[in-house]
Motif scaffolding. Sequence first.
Motif, PDB file in Angstrom:
ATOM      1  N   SER A  25       0.836  -1.204   0.000  1.00  0.00           N
ATOM      2  CA  SER A  25       0.000   0.000   0.000  1.00  0.00           C
ATOM      3  C   SER A  25       0.872   1.256   0.000  1.00  0.00           C
ATOM      4  O   SER A  25       0.589   2.223  -0.716  1.00  0.00           O
ATOM      5  N   ARG A  29       1.175   4.174  -2.911  1.00  0.00           N
ATOM      6  CA  ARG A  29       1.002   5.612  -2.631  1.00  0.00           C
ATOM      7  C   ARG A  29       2.213   6.407  -3.123  1.00  0.00           C
ATOM      8  O   ARG A  29       2.078   7.502  -3.667  1.00  0.00           O
ATOM      9  N   SER A  32       2.168   6.688  -6.905  1.00  0.00           N
ATOM     10  CA  SER A  32       1.093   7.613  -7.304  1.00  0.00           C
ATOM     11  C   SER A  32       1.532   9.060  -7.112  1.00  0.00           C
ATOM     12  O   SER A  32       1.265   9.926  -7.958  1.00  0.00           O
ATOM     13  N   LEU A  91      -2.964  16.007   0.477  1.00  0.00           N
ATOM     14  CA  LEU A  91      -2.663  14.694   1.026  1.00  0.00           C
ATOM     15  C   LEU A  91      -2.230  14.837   2.493  1.00  0.00           C
ATOM     16  O   LEU A  91      -1.586  15.830   2.857  1.00  0.00           O
ATOM     17  N   TYR A  95       1.026  10.497   4.713  1.00  0.00           N
ATOM     18  CA  TYR A  95       0.746   9.791   3.450  1.00  0.00           C
ATOM     19  C   TYR A  95       1.868   8.824   3.083  1.00  0.00           C
ATOM     20  O   TYR A  95       1.620   7.750   2.531  1.00  0.00           O
TER      21      TYR A  95
END
Length: 333
Positions: A25, A29, A32, A91, A95
Amino acid sequence: MRYKKEIYKKAEKILYERQKDAQDSLEFRRKSLYKIAPEAKEFEKELANTSINVARAVLKGANTANELKILKENNLKIRDRLENVLKKFNLPKDYLKIKYTCEKCNDTGFISGTLCECIKKIMKKEVYDELNKLSPLKLSTFKTFSLSYYSNSPIHEGEQSPREIMTFIYEFCIKYAREFNKNSQNLIMRGGTGLGKTHLSLAIANTVIENGFGVIYISAPNMVSKLEKEKFGSSETLTGSEEYFINCDLLIIDDLGTEFSTQFSNSTIYNIVNSRILMSKPTIISTNLSIKELEKNYTERMVSRIIGENVRLEFIGEDIRQKKRLKNLENCH
């Protein structure tokens, strides 16, 4: 509580998968963010290099205070730049922080060499799942319980109809399940075959499990058989089941009285029920037997204990299973 090696292995596998999910995960992130803000990747590299340089400075020993100060100040500046990038794209600050399911042990299962509560919880659930695997837990819910099978006509003049009585029991069970806690009342569901005792007790079990409590649902014959195998059978069977029956948040014993009655079965059932009463742990018992029939099957002390400490729900009506069969036959024609 004692756990088999297989249970430990299952728990370790679950924790490993949680760690991997957390890492995957975070990586997703990161990628991205890098697509929309490539500078974030450079900032992260700089932070990593700064951390390495800080470690080297510490290893040098004396006369490094000024160097450490400069490195830490530089680190804070880079962090500020990275936070500004995150803020720019709305964000959160964390994050780029890995997010474990258990923040206490980072999904390792251990804190300073001691078992974390998270792995204990996983192992307990695995044991309950194993004990419940013979039970049709997912087949019955409150939504699938129909009051239409109960007659609106009183059996005796001046009394409530079966539907009125069963509506009360149905609503009582829903409230009991929704408000369940470790100090909830004991229940005994009594009545003839096919009147909904198993359905409603399963519905309670499902709701209580969904609310995060440890529930064991088992028929009296299966419970006695399992404990007999553990006491007299091979070592391959799950060990320590009686401890789980006594200590789970809610124990539901279905079909009490249908087990083969022996001194072992009677004493075992009494010990489990009595221990839970003494520990104020809720137990639900369902039986087709009348109070007199229970007294014939068990000792007076046991029946007195069950009746005295349980809220009695008397199921009445006609066998629903028979009605459903007839209805299905009519639909076929």
